[in-house]
Scaffold this motif. Structure first.
Motif, mmCIF file in Angstrom:
data_model
loop_
_atom_site.group_PDB
_atom_site.id
_atom_site.type_symbol
_atom_site.label_atom_id
_atom_site.label_comp_id
_atom_site.label_asym_id
_atom_site.label_seq_id
_atom_site.Cartn_x
_atom_site.Cartn_y
_atom_site.Cartn_z
ATOM 1 N N ASP A 12 -31.937 -68.669 -0.978
ATOM 2 C CA ASP A 12 -31.652 -67.224 -0.817
ATOM 3 C C ASP A 12 -32.649 -66.268 -1.099
ATOM 4 O O ASP A 12 -33.331 -66.419 -2.031
ATOM 5 C CB ASP A 12 -30.353 -66.847 -1.519
ATOM 6 N N SER A 72 -28.780 -62.376 6.660
ATOM 7 C CA SER A 72 -27.958 -62.426 5.628
ATOM 8 C C SER A 72 -26.415 -63.179 6.052
ATOM 9 O O SER A 72 -26.131 -64.110 5.402
ATOM 10 C CB SER A 72 -28.005 -61.277 4.765
ATOM 11 N N GLY A 76 -24.922 -66.728 4.934
ATOM 12 C CA GLY A 76 -24.125 -66.954 4.361
ATOM 13 C C GLY A 76 -22.790 -67.655 4.886
ATOM 14 O O GLY A 76 -22.107 -68.577 4.195
ATOM 15 N N GLN A 340 -22.750 -62.945 1.212
ATOM 16 C CA GLN A 340 -24.307 -63.010 1.260
ATOM 17 C C GLN A 340 -24.876 -61.558 1.518
ATOM 18 O O GLN A 340 -25.736 -61.328 0.901
ATOM 19 C CB GLN A 340 -24.640 -64.089 2.163
ATOM 20 N N ASP A 344 -27.587 -60.034 -0.939
ATOM 21 C CA ASP A 344 -28.945 -59.558 -0.542
ATOM 22 C C ASP A 344 -29.245 -58.184 -0.361
ATOM 23 O O ASP A 344 -30.341 -57.674 -0.498
ATOM 24 C CB ASP A 344 -28.984 -60.179 0.934
ATOM 25 N N GLY A 389 -18.368 -62.821 -4.256
ATOM 26 C CA GLY A 389 -19.717 -62.433 -3.702
ATOM 27 C C GLY A 389 -20.230 -61.237 -4.672
ATOM 28 O O GLY A 389 -21.218 -61.047 -4.854
#
Length: 465
Positions: A12, A72, A76, A340, A344, A389
């Motif tokens: 990531d 992203s 994810g 994600q 990010d 998350g």
């Protein structure tokens, strides 16, 4: 956590995809969640599409370039499906075998034959908890409600006295215990140990289901007294079968993946040597993929063949089990994409810094975030995925046990006060023939009790271990 997932998570991006400050990121989070909530509740858009659009909206409000926001989201989605997609599919196959072979009915009939009177609510909790291990919540309701209605009718019991314990057993399994989708995704997101999470989940689940089930059902029965809706009592599938699998074999098959995963966790603690042959064997046998795959293969013989299924019937059962989970896989995957995008964009780091300034315990913060998203979207799975998350960075410096408790805090919060935006609310209302007000007094209050009690036990455990 598999080696694949660790590598994917390690890959990531370290640098955020946007340089937005805390204020802009906070607005972006609220806007992204608001888009998801409005699409699901106001426009009845499928959760997969809502999460996809909400993720892109989050990136846009955070000032991230569109191509990076898309990257992203897709990263994810792919990581999440790779991590839990096969497990969800295997769980669906095992659940379908259990239902179609009559194994679930065999568990129900055996336990009910030995229970009666005051023991009946406790029997319903036991039945629902055992059957709820491999089954998705909605499938469990469809399978158990006919039993609840028949027991209440034939034994002249209050419908709430029998129904609430069964619903509590299913709901607790769904929110706290892997291999259900929500807990699996949360475990993957915060890199928790599955075996430890499963063990602590059972510790939290037992007192929670007792309080929200048999104990609360006494009050629910006083508040709401509705007759059994006979039109909702269908013929059970197993009544069309010539034979059913045995009780012992069925229980052993259902509990096999749980035993294997718990055994792995125990060996990891006792041996604590990655090079030891015993630990290496249990690392493989107790991995979620192998544990569930073993249960499916064993179930084909102990459930399918024991019920007289031909090879063709077994193949058909497996095929039919996979179609209904397509929507679940897409929702879980899109939830992973949303997670994600949050990470990010730097939202996770922002939550970490804010929590340090406010001195809010991580477990309480995780529970509150899951509660807020649950109330807004109505989906326990969406609440779990999104909250995981957001709070994933909080797990960075946690011990193995506290990381597992973080997962359970999220799961507990995701069950808070089911109401009119939750599909489960309407299923319970229609099956039990209740009004909206009666459903809130019983089902919604029960869900809230589960959430609060489980959250309190998680906090207590965090002080002890």
């Amino acid at each position: 956590m598999t080696r694949l997932n660790v590598e994917l998570l390690a890959a990531d991006p370290v640098e955020p995809i946007t340089s937005a400050g805390h204020a802009q990121l906070g607005i972006a989070v609220l806007a992204g969640i608001a888009v998801i909530v409005v699409l699901i509740t106001r426009f009845k858009v499928h959760a997969f599409l809502a999460l996809t659009i909400g993720s892109l909206a989050l990136g846009a409000f955070a000032g991230a370039p569109l191509d990076k926001a898309i990257a992203s989201f897709t990263t994810g989605l792919g990581t999440t499906v790779a991590g839990v997609g096969v497990l969800i599919a295997l769980g669906a196959i095992l659940g379908k075998l259990l239902a179609d072979s009559g194994g679930a009915d065999q568990i129900v009939d055996t336990i009910l034959a030995k229970a009666g009177g005051r023991a009946m609510p406790w029997a319903m909790v036991l039945i629902a908890s055992v059957i709820g291990l491999p089954l998705f919540f909605e499938v469990g309701i469809v399978l158990l409600i006919p039993v609840v209605l028949m027991v209440a009718k034939r034994g002249d019991y209050s419908l709430m006295r029998i129904g609430i314990p069964a619903l509590a057993g299913l709901s607790v399994m769904h929110g706290l215990i892997p291999p259900h989708p929500g807990p699996l995704v949360a475990i993957d997101a915060v890199q928790a140990n599955l075996g430890v999470t499963l063990a602590l989940g059972l510790v939290v689940a037992i007192p929670t289901v007792i309080i929200a089930g048999p104990l609360f059902s006494k009050y629910a029965a006083r508040w709401v007294d509705v007759p059994v809706p006979e039109r909702m009592i269908p013929v059970r599938a197993s009544e069309e079968l010539e034979k059913r699998p045995g009780f012992g074999a069925t229980i052993a098959t259902v509990l096999l993946p749980v035993v294997l995963m718990l055994a792995k966790a125990l060996v990891d603690i006792v041996v604590d040597d990655p090079e030891n042959m015993v630990q290496r064997v249990f690392d493989v046998a107790g991995s979620p993929l192998i544990a569930l795959l073993a249960a499916v293969i064993v179930g084909m013989f102990t459930l399918g063949r024991a019920a007289g299924f031909t090879k063709e019937r077994l193949g058909s059962t497996v095929e039919k089990s996979l179609a209904p989970i397509a929507g679940i896989l897409l929702i879980v995957g899109a939830g992973g994409g949303f997670k994600q995008t949050l990470i990010d964009s730097g939202v996770g780091q922002m939550i970490l810094e804010i929590s340090e300034d406010w001195s809010i315990p991580a477990l309480v913060l995780a529970w509150l975030i899951a509660v807020a998203i649950r109330l807004a979207t109505g989906s326990a799975t969406v609440a779990t995925i999104s909250a995981a998350g957001l709070v994933a960075p909080l797990a960075a410096d946690m011990s193995t046990t506290h990381t597992a408790l973080l997962v359970l805090a999220i799961g507990a919060g995701s069950l808070f006060f089911s109401h009119v935006n939750d599909a489960g609310f309407w299923m319970v209302k229609e099956y039990f023939g209740m009004s909206v007000g009666q459903t809130i007094k019983t089902w919604s209050v029960m869900e809230t009790i589960i959430s609060v009690v489980a959250g309190a036990i998680v906090l207590l455990l965090s002080l002890i271990i």
